[in-house]
Every structure is written in C-alpha cells, then in structure tokens.
Design an enzyme around this catalytic site. Structure first.
Site, PDB file in Angstrom:
ATOM      1  N   ASP A   1       0.807  -1.223   0.000  1.00  0.00           N
ATOM      2  CA  ASP A   1       0.000   0.000   0.000  1.00  0.00           C
ATOM      3  C   ASP A   1       0.842   1.275   0.000  1.00  0.00           C
ATOM      4  O   ASP A   1       0.465   2.288   0.593  1.00  0.00           O
ATOM      5  CB  ASP A   1      -0.968   0.009   1.201  1.00  0.00           C
ATOM      6  CG  ASP A   1      -1.832  -1.243   1.224  1.00  0.00           C
ATOM      7  OD1 ASP A   1      -2.152  -1.742   0.133  1.00  0.00           O
ATOM      8  OD2 ASP A   1      -2.173  -1.716   2.328  1.00  0.00           O
TER       9      ASP A   1
ATOM     10  N   GLY B   1       1.412   2.974  -2.601  1.00  0.00           N
ATOM     11  CA  GLY B   1       0.952   3.861  -3.687  1.00  0.00           C
ATOM     12  C   GLY B   1       1.493   3.381  -5.030  1.00  0.00           C
ATOM     13  O   GLY B   1       1.636   4.175  -5.970  1.00  0.00           O
TER      14      GLY B   1
ATOM     15  N   GLY C   1      -4.343  -4.572  -3.718  1.00  0.00           N
ATOM     16  CA  GLY C   1      -5.392  -3.586  -3.993  1.00  0.00           C
ATOM     17  C   GLY C   1      -4.698  -2.302  -4.384  1.00  0.00           C
ATOM     18  O   GLY C   1      -4.018  -1.693  -3.561  1.00  0.00           O
ATOM     19  N   HIS C   2      -4.791  -1.926  -5.646  1.00  0.00           N
ATOM     20  CA  HIS C   2      -4.077  -0.755  -6.149  1.00  0.00           C
ATOM     21  C   HIS C   2      -5.094   0.300  -6.595  1.00  0.00           C
ATOM     22  O   HIS C   2      -5.862   0.071  -7.521  1.00  0.00           O
ATOM     23  CB  HIS C   2      -3.175  -1.160  -7.323  1.00  0.00           C
ATOM     24  CG  HIS C   2      -2.120  -2.163  -6.936  1.00  0.00           C
ATOM     25  ND1 HIS C   2      -1.265  -2.743  -7.833  1.00  0.00           N
ATOM     26  CD2 HIS C   2      -1.776  -2.682  -5.731  1.00  0.00           C
ATOM     27  CE1 HIS C   2      -0.458  -3.572  -7.201  1.00  0.00           C
ATOM     28  NE2 HIS C   2      -0.740  -3.559  -5.921  1.00  0.00           N
TER      29      HIS C   2
ATOM     30  N   ARG D   1      -9.782  -2.858   6.099  1.00  0.00           N
ATOM     31  CA  ARG D   1      -9.300  -2.828   7.491  1.00  0.00           C
ATOM     32  C   ARG D   1      -8.502  -1.549   7.756  1.00  0.00           C
ATOM     33  O   ARG D   1      -7.779  -1.084   6.868  1.00  0.00           O
ATOM     34  CB  ARG D   1      -8.360  -4.022   7.750  1.00  0.00           C
ATOM     35  CG  ARG D   1      -9.034  -5.357   7.727  1.00  0.00           C
ATOM     36  CD  ARG D   1      -8.024  -6.493   7.932  1.00  0.00           C
ATOM     37  NE  ARG D   1      -7.178  -6.682   6.770  1.00  0.00           N
ATOM     38  CZ  ARG D   1      -6.209  -7.592   6.702  1.00  0.00           C
ATOM     39  NH1 ARG D   1      -5.956  -8.375   7.735  1.00  0.00           N
ATOM     40  NH2 ARG D   1      -5.477  -7.728   5.618  1.00  0.00           N
ATOM     41  N   PRO D   2      -8.596  -0.996   8.990  1.00  0.00           N
ATOM     42  CA  PRO D   2      -7.739   0.160   9.297  1.00  0.00           C
ATOM     43  C   PRO D   2      -6.279  -0.284   9.241  1.00  0.00           C
ATOM     44  O   PRO D   2      -5.932  -1.354   9.728  1.00  0.00           O
ATOM     45  CB  PRO D   2      -8.125   0.548  10.727  1.00  0.00           C
ATOM     46  CG  PRO D   2      -9.034  -0.515  11.228  1.00  0.00           C
ATOM     47  CD  PRO D   2      -9.456  -1.385  10.101  1.00  0.00           C
ATOM     48  N   ARG D   3      -5.453   0.527   8.599  1.00  0.00           N
ATOM     49  CA  ARG D   3      -4.025   0.166   8.518  1.00  0.00           C
ATOM     50  C   ARG D   3      -3.302   0.641   9.770  1.00  0.00           C
ATOM     51  O   ARG D   3      -3.602   1.726  10.289  1.00  0.00           O
ATOM     52  CB  ARG D   3      -3.399   0.793   7.273  1.00  0.00           C
ATOM     53  CG  ARG D   3      -3.961   0.215   5.976  1.00  0.00           C
ATOM     54  CD  ARG D   3      -3.396   0.934   4.750  1.00  0.00           C
ATOM     55  NE  ARG D   3      -3.972   0.409   3.513  1.00  0.00           N
ATOM     56  CZ  ARG D   3      -4.115   1.118   2.397  1.00  0.00           C
ATOM     57  NH1 ARG D   3      -3.732   2.381   2.350  1.00  0.00           N
ATOM     58  NH2 ARG D   3      -4.633   0.561   1.327  1.00  0.00           N
TER      59      ARG D   3
HETATM   60  P1  GDP Z   1      -0.770   0.210  -3.525  1.00  0.00           P
HETATM   61  O1  GDP Z   1      -1.314  -1.077  -3.021  1.00  0.00           O
HETATM   62  O2  GDP Z   1       0.694   0.342  -3.290  1.00  0.00           O
HETATM   63  O3  GDP Z   1      -1.134   0.489  -4.955  1.00  0.00           O
HETATM   64  O4  GDP Z   1      -1.466   1.360  -2.649  1.00  0.00           O
HETATM   65  P2  GDP Z   1      -3.024   1.481  -2.315  1.00  0.00           P
HETATM   66  O5  GDP Z   1      -3.725   1.954  -3.539  1.00  0.00           O
HETATM   67  O6  GDP Z   1      -3.523   0.271  -1.646  1.00  0.00           O
HETATM   68  O7  GDP Z   1      -2.979   2.601  -1.196  1.00  0.00           O
HETATM   69  C1  GDP Z   1      -2.445   3.859  -1.459  1.00  0.00           C
HETATM   70  C2  GDP Z   1      -3.548   4.908  -1.243  1.00  0.00           C
HETATM   71  O8  GDP Z   1      -2.971   6.192  -1.229  1.00  0.00           O
HETATM   72  C3  GDP Z   1      -4.577   4.946  -2.364  1.00  0.00           C
HETATM   73  O9  GDP Z   1      -5.808   5.295  -1.820  1.00  0.00           O
HETATM   74  C4  GDP Z   1      -4.056   6.043  -3.289  1.00  0.00           C
HETATM   75  O10 GDP Z   1      -5.089   6.679  -4.022  1.00  0.00           O
HETATM   76  C5  GDP Z   1      -3.464   6.987  -2.290  1.00  0.00           C
HETATM   77  N1  GDP Z   1      -2.272   7.749  -2.760  1.00  0.00           N
HETATM   78  C6  GDP Z   1      -1.274   7.358  -3.588  1.00  0.00           C
HETATM   79  N2  GDP Z   1      -0.321   8.304  -3.648  1.00  0.00           N
HETATM   80  C7  GDP Z   1      -0.745   9.328  -2.871  1.00  0.00           C
HETATM   81  C8  GDP Z   1      -0.180  10.577  -2.493  1.00  0.00           C
HETATM   82  O11 GDP Z   1       0.914  10.967  -2.884  1.00  0.00           O
HETATM   83  N3  GDP Z   1      -0.903  11.343  -1.620  1.00  0.00           N
HETATM   84  C9  GDP Z   1      -2.108  10.943  -1.140  1.00  0.00           C
HETATM   85  N4  GDP Z   1      -2.748  11.751  -0.297  1.00  0.00           N
HETATM   86  N5  GDP Z   1      -2.662   9.777  -1.461  1.00  0.00           N
HETATM   87  C10 GDP Z   1      -1.976   8.963  -2.297  1.00  0.00           C
HETATM   88  P1  IMO Z   2      -0.771  -4.258  -2.206  1.00  0.00           P
HETATM   89  O1  IMO Z   2      -0.347  -4.753  -3.566  1.00  0.00           O
HETATM   90  C1  IMO Z   2      -1.021  -4.707   2.115  1.00  0.00           C
HETATM   91  C2  IMO Z   2      -0.568  -8.744   3.707  1.00  0.00           C
HETATM   92  C3  IMO Z   2      -1.855  -9.065   4.424  1.00  0.00           C
HETATM   93  C4  IMO Z   2      -1.342  -9.997   5.501  1.00  0.00           C
HETATM   94  C5  IMO Z   2      -0.262 -10.770   4.781  1.00  0.00           C
HETATM   95  C6  IMO Z   2      -0.700 -12.140   4.299  1.00  0.00           C
HETATM   96  O2  IMO Z   2      -2.090  -3.618  -2.176  1.00  0.00           O
HETATM   97  O3  IMO Z   2       0.313  -3.443  -1.588  1.00  0.00           O
HETATM   98  P2  IMO Z   2      -2.261 -12.803   2.266  1.00  0.00           P
HETATM   99  O4  IMO Z   2      -3.696 -12.536   2.014  1.00  0.00           O
HETATM  100  O5  IMO Z   2      -1.340 -12.276   1.234  1.00  0.00           O
HETATM  101  O6  IMO Z   2      -1.999 -14.252   2.552  1.00  0.00           O
HETATM  102  O7  IMO Z   2      -1.941 -12.032   3.637  1.00  0.00           O
HETATM  103  O8  IMO Z   2       0.129  -9.974   3.662  1.00  0.00           O
HETATM  104  N1  IMO Z   2      -0.719  -8.262   2.322  1.00  0.00           N
HETATM  105  C7  IMO Z   2      -0.835  -6.981   2.003  1.00  0.00           C
HETATM  106  N2  IMO Z   2      -0.907  -5.873   2.768  1.00  0.00           N
HETATM  107  N3  IMO Z   2      -1.063  -4.584   0.780  1.00  0.00           N
HETATM  108  C8  IMO Z   2      -0.975  -5.670  -0.015  1.00  0.00           C
HETATM  109  O9  IMO Z   2      -0.914  -5.606  -1.355  1.00  0.00           O
HETATM  110  C9  IMO Z   2      -0.874  -6.949   0.590  1.00  0.00           C
HETATM  111  N4  IMO Z   2      -0.790  -8.204   0.126  1.00  0.00           N
HETATM  112  C10 IMO Z   2      -0.689  -8.992   1.191  1.00  0.00           C
HETATM  113  O10 IMO Z   2      -2.464  -7.924   4.954  1.00  0.00           O
HETATM  114  O11 IMO Z   2      -0.729  -9.255   6.531  1.00  0.00           O
HETATM  115 MG    MG Z   3      -2.829  -1.739  -1.770  1.00  0.00          MG
END
Ligand code: GDP
Ligand code: IMO
Ligand code: MG
Length: 422
Positions: A12, A14, A39-40, A301-303
């Site tokens: 997560d 970004g 989840g992107h 879930r809350p991170r």
């Molecule tokens: P990923 O799994 O690495 O792709 O990240 P996620 O999408 O799960 O979580 C990143 C969150 O931060 C998403 O809701 C993005 O829209 C948001 N995000 C990404 N870059 C930025 C940033 O520079 N600033 C802010 N405020 N939000 C961002």
């Molecule tokens: P992105 O691509 C955040 C974490 C889960 C858990 C552990 C094992 O969005 O960054 P799993 O379901 O993979 O067997 O769970 O790995 N986890 C992630 N946490 N972002 C992810 O992907 C994750 N992929 C797996 O929360 O702690």
């Molecule tokens: Mg993610």
C-alpha cells in the site's frame, strides 16, 4: 525499455498510482506475482478505480494489460474487474491477455484461508482472506489447477471435483461449512466463458516485446517486507516480491530490466499482524490514518501506522537493486510539528540490521530515530520541488541521502496529476 515498480515497505505504498503515472507511453503493463490480495487504487479525472488483478496502467488507451504466469487469480474477482471497466466503456477484448499458466484461486482455498485464520485465534496472521496461502501451497504441492485446465472443461471438472472433495474433508475438520461442489462448478463454468478469449501465451508475447524494444512496465504487488523469503515469516504473503520474481513470474530475464522503481510511502503502514518496529499508537497515528485514508483497498481494514523505517527500506533497495525512488503521500505529513525517521535498530544495546531479524527481534528492538522539523503548508498543488516548504525538501533529501538512491518522483496527492518530477 523494461521497468519495474516495487513496493519497499509492507504494501500500500501507492504503487498503483505510480504505475498509472508511468504507463503513459507503455506498451505492456504486466502483473507478475501475487493475486487479488493486492489492492491498487488510482484516481483519474476525479474517478477512483481499485484494481486487484488488472494492471493499473490499463486506463491508458495504448497500454495492453498482461496477467503473466506468476499471478494466482480468482476468476470471480477478475470478471468483476472486467465488467467494472466495461461499464466505463473500456473494452478489454484487445487490451488484456492472461497466461494459461496462472494458478486459480478456487472457493475451497478461500474457505481454507479463513478456517486456518479462525483456528489460529489470537495468533491469527491477518491475511486478506483471499485464499492466497492455500492456493500457493497447492501450486507447490502439485495440487493446483491452472487456467490451462479451463481450456478443456471436462478435464477441469474432473480435477476440481477431486481437489474439492479432499479439501472439503479438511474444511470439515475446522467445523466450517464445506463448499457446494456442483454449485461452484456451475459458477466457474459461466466465468470460464468470459475468460477464455483472454488466454494467450504471455511468455511469447513478452519475449517478442523485449526483442522489439517495446516499453514494458512490470507492476509489483505487496511490498518487500511481505516477501515470502525475506520478511519476518510467517508474517508474510505467499509470493516473492523482490526483483527476482519477475523472471519466474513472466519469463523476462532480470538483465533486461533497466529501471527499478522503489515506491516509498513517507511513513509506514501495514494491515494484518506481525511486528512493525516503528509502529505508533498515539494521536499522530490517528491523524495520519484519517488524513491519509489508511484503510485497506482490499479488505477495508484500518491500517496500522508507523514512522518511516529507513533501515528496512534500505534493505528493500539493496535486495531489489532499486535505481529510482518514488516518494508517496508526503502531503499527509503536512501539519506535523516533528517527524521521526528510523535510521537503524538497537537490540540489547547493540546495532542489528533488518536482515538479521526474525519476528521476535523486530518486536523487541528499539528504533534509532532522527527527528526532523515538519511543515504546515498544504503541498498538494505544488508541482516543482523548489516550491515545497524548505523542511519538506530537507525531509526528502534526507531520505535520498540515507538510501543512496535518487528520488525521481514525489507524489503529493492521490490523483494522476498530483506529483513532482525531479
Ligand atoms: P498500492 O497497493 O501500493 O497500490 O497502494 P493502495 O492503492 O492500496 O494505497 C495507497 C492509497 O494512497 C490509495 O488510496 C491512493 O489513491 C493513495 N495515494 C497514492 N499516492 C498518494 C499521495 O501521494 N498522496 C495521497 N494523499 N494519497 C496517495
Ligand atoms: P498491495 O499490492 C497490504 C498482507 C496481508 C497480511 C499478509 C498475508 O495492495 O500493496 P495474504 O492474504 O497475502 O496471505 O496475507 O500480507 N498483504 C498486504 N498488505 N497490501 C498488499 O498488497 C498486501 N498483500 C498482502 O495484509 O498481513
Ligand atoms: Mg494496496
């Protein structure tokens, strides 16, 4: 040019946003590992998209999305993403290809994932519940079922029934309701019809693309701190996250990769269990979680929140041969008087490196912090580095110097255009 985007922390960071940003002139955007535990999220023209399987660069008209052999996938999730895009008038029929080598996440994998988690009780790992661990366990124990089998329904049906009967016996030992085999088969059959046209030999297509010097962007999922080998196992995900996963997950040779982007969130977040050396629990954590919307893209879930851990990030840069950094969510730190940054670990009075730590050490150690002054300004509209507040510039420069890797992008908001190029 072949480029790779890797998360350097616990996921997560970004990555989705950075992949979308870098996909403007990309021919192929490729997922190569993990599954729909990823989840992107990206925001384009004010609209938010959350991708779990479809590569995040797909919204660019020229970009072809590739789900390469290293990905494990849940057909239901994939089809719902295809349909979500179809509702947006984005037709994927000529824009998405899926390897027949991908292993399937089947209903019994999800049931087993949840059953194991429930059985662990207080010791639960906090998986995403998407069936990742059980599906990958099946893959390496020769019990997996690949997309390949879907090409011949009779074959698939036979294999599915065989596995499902065994899995149901195991599921019952957890006192969990077994899956209904015929109902699930019916569902899978209709999903199969939608997926069949997308199945292509991604290996051959990508090899040709490398030879023809096409632009290929590899989209990493998760983060290095969740790598199955280099994380504090078992607080891991099931796949390798580091650069090496590209070769096994696509067939592309590592030496073809010219640029490796490490995505670093300006602080730390994590969902699920396991130690986070720099975790914080105070009002600052709450503020960062709320302002940064730090709730899981996959599970809601809350991170958990912590300060930026440069000891761990340095390890991620080293092991993945990162050439460029993208710093994200720096805007979320606006308003903090002081910002802490972890520069190393101490255990029993002695320095210890991230790689020498298992989960016990990571839980016990004391982070060595440097405290830097914060800034108050809203920076989301800033598009040039020199216009950032001086203390924000110093924070970014500190990270660059410590990690010894150039920062090429600073993201200052979730939307596509909210970034500074260095
Ligand atoms: P990923 O799994 O690495 O792709 O990240 P996620 O999408 O799960 O979580 C990143 C969150 O931060 C998403 O809701 C993005 O829209 C948001 N995000 C990404 N870059 C930025 C940033 O520079 N600033 C802010 N405020 N939000 C961002
Ligand atoms: P992105 O691509 C955040 C974490 C889960 C858990 C552990 C094992 O969005 O960054 P799993 O379901 O993979 O067997 O769970 O790995 N986890 C992630 N946490 N972002 C992810 O992907 C994750 N992929 C797996 O929360 O702690
Ligand atoms: Mg993610």
């Amino acid at each position: 040019m072949v480029s790779l985007v890797i998360g350097t922390q616990w996921g997560d960071e970004g990555k989705g946003k950075i992949v979308d940003l870098l996909s403007k002139e990309t021919d192929f955007v490729v997922r190569f590992h993990g599954g729909n535990n990823a989840g992107h999220s990206i925001i384009v023209d004010g609209k938010k998209y959350a991708f779990h399987l479809i590569p995040s660069g797909i919204l660019h008209p020229q970009a072809i999305g590739v789900i390469a052999n290293g990905v494990i996938l849940d057909l239901e999730v994939l089809v719902s993403e295809i349909q979500m895009l179809a509702n947006e008038q984005i037709d994927l029929s000529k824009k998405l290809i899926i390897s027949p080598r991908c292993h399937l996440i089947l209903p019994y994998h999800k049931a087993l994932d949840l059953a194991y988690e429930n059985a662990r009780g207080k010791e639960k790992l906090g998986t995403t519940g998407r069936g990742i661990g059980p599906a990958l366990a099946d893959k390496v124990s020769y019990n997996g079922i690949r997309i390949y089998e879907l090409l011949d329904w009779k074959n698939f049906e036979e294999k599915f029934k065989f596995q499902a009967k065994i899995k149901n016996e195991i599921i019952k030992t957890f006192n969990v309701k077994p899956i209904e085999i015929s109902k699930e088969l019916k569902k899978l059959k209709s999903l199969r019809e939608i997926i069949l046209p997308f199945i292509k030999d991604t290996y051959e297509i990508l090899q040709k693309a490398v030879t023809e010097k096409k632009n290929i962007l590899l989209e990493g999922a998760h983060g290095v701190m969740l790598d199955i080998d280099f994380s504090p196992y078992p607080y891991s995900t099931g796949s390798n996250v580091i650069t090496g996963a590209v070769n096994t997950g696509t067939g592309i040779a590592i030496k073809s990769i010219e640029q490796v982007w490490g995505v670093v969130k300006a602080y730390t977040s994590r969902v699920g269990g396991g130690p986070i050396p720099t975790e914080i629990f105070d009002k600052t954590a709450e503020q960062i979680r709320e302002v940064g919307h730090e709730y899981g893209t996959t599970t809601g879930r809350p991170r958990r929140i912590g300060w930026l851990d440069l000891e761990a990030t340095k390890f991620a840069c080293q092991i993945s041969d990162i050439t460029d950094l993208a710093i994200t969510k720096i805007d979320i730190l606006s308003g903090l008087k002081k910002i802490k940054i972890c520069m190393g670990y101490k255990l029993n009075g002695k320095s210890i490196s991230y790689s020498s730590c298992g989960y016990n050490e990571l839980a016990k150690l004391t982070p060595v912090y440097m405290e830097l002054p914060g800034w108050n300004e809203d920076i989301t509209k800033v598009r040039e580095f020199k216009h950032l507040p001086k203390t924000c510039q110093d924070y970014i420069k500190f990270i660059e110097k410590f990690l010894g890797v150039k920062i090429s992008i600073v993201s200052v908001g979730p939307a596509r255009e909210e970034y500074i190029k260095l």
